[in-house]
Design a protein around this motif. Structure first.
Motif, PDB file in Angstrom:
ATOM      1  N   ALA A  94      58.483 -14.150  59.771  1.00  0.00           N
ATOM      2  CA  ALA A  94      59.264 -13.731  58.567  1.00  0.00           C
ATOM      3  C   ALA A  94      59.707 -15.075  58.108  1.00  0.00           C
ATOM      4  N   LYS A  95      60.056 -15.935  59.036  1.00  0.00           N
ATOM      5  CA  LYS A  95      60.584 -17.409  58.645  1.00  0.00           C
ATOM      6  C   LYS A  95      59.467 -18.628  58.713  1.00  0.00           C
ATOM      7  N   ARG A  96      58.682 -18.605  59.632  1.00  0.00           N
ATOM      8  CA  ARG A  96      57.721 -19.408  59.759  1.00  0.00           C
ATOM      9  C   ARG A  96      56.333 -19.027  60.119  1.00  0.00           C
ATOM     10  N   PRO A  97      55.723 -18.283  59.343  1.00  0.00           N
ATOM     11  CA  PRO A  97      54.413 -17.919  59.677  1.00  0.00           C
ATOM     12  C   PRO A  97      53.150 -18.996  59.776  1.00  0.00           C
ATOM     13  N   GLU A  98      53.513 -20.040  59.287  1.00  0.00           N
ATOM     14  CA  GLU A  98      52.517 -21.081  59.550  1.00  0.00           C
ATOM     15  C   GLU A  98      52.672 -21.588  61.133  1.00  0.00           C
ATOM     16  N   LEU A  99      53.814 -21.614  61.541  1.00  0.00           N
ATOM     17  CA  LEU A  99      54.062 -22.040  63.031  1.00  0.00           C
ATOM     18  C   LEU A  99      53.255 -20.950  64.086  1.00  0.00           C
ATOM     19  N   SER A 118      41.436 -32.161  67.512  1.00  0.00           N
ATOM     20  CA  SER A 118      41.033 -31.059  66.574  1.00  0.00           C
ATOM     21  C   SER A 118      42.184 -30.234  66.142  1.00  0.00           C
ATOM     22  N   ALA A 119      43.314 -30.069  66.680  1.00  0.00           N
ATOM     23  CA  ALA A 119      44.374 -29.642  66.128  1.00  0.00           C
ATOM     24  C   ALA A 119      45.008 -30.342  64.942  1.00  0.00           C
ATOM     25  N   THR A 120      44.993 -31.521  64.885  1.00  0.00           N
ATOM     26  CA  THR A 120      45.396 -32.144  63.870  1.00  0.00           C
ATOM     27  C   THR A 120      44.601 -31.826  62.373  1.00  0.00           C
ATOM     28  N   ARG A 121      43.295 -31.257  62.456  1.00  0.00           N
ATOM     29  CA  ARG A 121      42.621 -30.933  61.490  1.00  0.00           C
ATOM     30  C   ARG A 121      42.594 -29.602  60.885  1.00  0.00           C
ATOM     31  N   LEU A 122      43.815 -28.707  61.484  1.00  0.00           N
ATOM     32  CA  LEU A 122      44.139 -27.551  61.028  1.00  0.00           C
ATOM     33  C   LEU A 122      45.262 -27.714  60.058  1.00  0.00           C
ATOM     34  N   LYS A 123      44.905 -27.008  58.855  1.00  0.00           N
ATOM     35  CA  LYS A 123      46.210 -27.080  57.544  1.00  0.00           C
ATOM     36  C   LYS A 123      46.414 -25.610  57.692  1.00  0.00           C
ATOM     37  N   VAL A 124      47.723 -25.432  57.813  1.00  0.00           N
ATOM     38  CA  VAL A 124      48.100 -23.679  57.466  1.00  0.00           C
ATOM     39  C   VAL A 124      49.157 -23.804  56.319  1.00  0.00           C
ATOM     40  N   TYR A 125      48.674 -22.631  55.580  1.00  0.00           N
ATOM     41  CA  TYR A 125      49.794 -22.481  54.285  1.00  0.00           C
ATOM     42  C   TYR A 125      50.276 -20.812  54.343  1.00  0.00           C
ATOM     43  N   ALA A 126      51.434 -20.779  53.923  1.00  0.00           N
ATOM     44  CA  ALA A 126      52.027 -19.359  53.998  1.00  0.00           C
ATOM     45  C   ALA A 126      51.477 -18.689  52.462  1.00  0.00           C
ATOM     46  N   GLY A 127      51.276 -19.448  51.501  1.00  0.00           N
ATOM     47  CA  GLY A 127      50.868 -18.908  50.242  1.00  0.00           C
ATOM     48  C   GLY A 127      49.438 -18.761  50.026  1.00  0.00           C
ATOM     49  N   SER A 128      48.964 -18.571  48.829  1.00  0.00           N
ATOM     50  CA  SER A 128      47.512 -18.616  48.625  1.00  0.00           C
ATOM     51  C   SER A 128      47.027 -20.109  48.107  1.00  0.00           C
ATOM     52  N   GLU A 129      47.983 -20.988  47.752  1.00  0.00           N
ATOM     53  CA  GLU A 129      47.846 -22.111  47.241  1.00  0.00           C
ATOM     54  C   GLU A 129      47.568 -23.353  48.263  1.00  0.00           C
ATOM     55  N   HIS A 130      46.731 -24.147  48.202  1.00  0.00           N
ATOM     56  CA  HIS A 130      46.723 -25.373  49.157  1.00  0.00           C
ATOM     57  C   HIS A 130      46.108 -26.478  48.153  1.00  0.00           C
ATOM     58  N   ASN A 131      46.445 -27.706  48.798  1.00  0.00           N
ATOM     59  CA  ASN A 131      46.220 -28.869  47.766  1.00  0.00           C
ATOM     60  C   ASN A 131      44.963 -29.753  48.459  1.00  0.00           C
ATOM     61  N   HIS A 132      44.017 -28.879  48.870  1.00  0.00           N
ATOM     62  CA  HIS A 132      42.774 -29.393  49.298  1.00  0.00           C
ATOM     63  C   HIS A 132      41.635 -29.240  48.513  1.00  0.00           C
ATOM     64  N   ALA A 133      41.821 -28.916  47.222  1.00  0.00           N
ATOM     65  CA  ALA A 133      40.668 -28.660  46.195  1.00  0.00           C
ATOM     66  C   ALA A 133      39.633 -29.821  46.105  1.00  0.00           C
ATOM     67  N   ALA A 134      40.065 -30.988  46.084  1.00  0.00           N
ATOM     68  CA  ALA A 134      39.399 -32.165  45.932  1.00  0.00           C
ATOM     69  C   ALA A 134      38.338 -32.021  47.119  1.00  0.00           C
TER      70      ALA A 134
END
Length: 142
Positions: A94-99, A118-134
């Motif tokens: 409920a509070k930190r789903p990314e964690l 390898s773990a540094t290359r993981l990007k997790v987002y709670a919502g459907s938007e991310h800022n890696h479209a480029a």
């Protein structure tokens, strides 16, 4: 014919996006860990970091099967006497789903320098938007 060994200088890294909405947390974590490690590639070499970047979206909509929401706990210790900290997964999701997603993926990576990198290359987002479209990530179906 000799065995092919990948070299760190020649590894080209791509970007992948995984949608976790409605999927079990563990299944998404397995798919992400395999891509981060590079096991999906034909040039996989165990002692070379062949992995790629992974973006996980909708981590807040991932599900836990069975009674894991009530029975499973995330435990850590501060290092002091009596310093055990426990958080129920119902609260964590409920509070930190990314964690919760990061911990699941990190536990499936090797516990050495390759796994840490390898773990540094993981990007997790709670919502459907991310800022890696480029980076033009490729969608992966779990």
């Amino acid at each position: 014919m000799s065995t092919f060994m990948a070299k760190p200088e020649t590894v080209k890294r791509g970007w992948y996006v995984i949608d976790a909405a409605g999927k079990p947390l563990g299944r998404v974590a397995v798919a992400a860990a395999n891509i981060l490690r590079g096991k999906h590639r034909p040039i996989f070499t165990p002692h070379v970091d062949c992995g790629e970047f992974v973006i996980i979206v909708n981590a807040d909509k991932a599900i836990l099967t069975g009674n894991k929401m009530e029975q499973k706990y995330y435990r850590r210790h501060t290092g002091y006497i009596g310093g055990l900290k426990e958080v129920q997964y119902k609260t964590l999701m409920a509070k930190r789903p990314e964690l919760a997603m990061q911990l699941a993926v990190k536990g499936m990576l090797p516990h050495n320098t390759i796994g840490a990198k390898s773990a540094t290359r993981l990007k997790v987002y709670a919502g459907s938007e991310h800022n890696h479209a480029a980076q033009q990530p490729v969608a992966v179906e779990v």
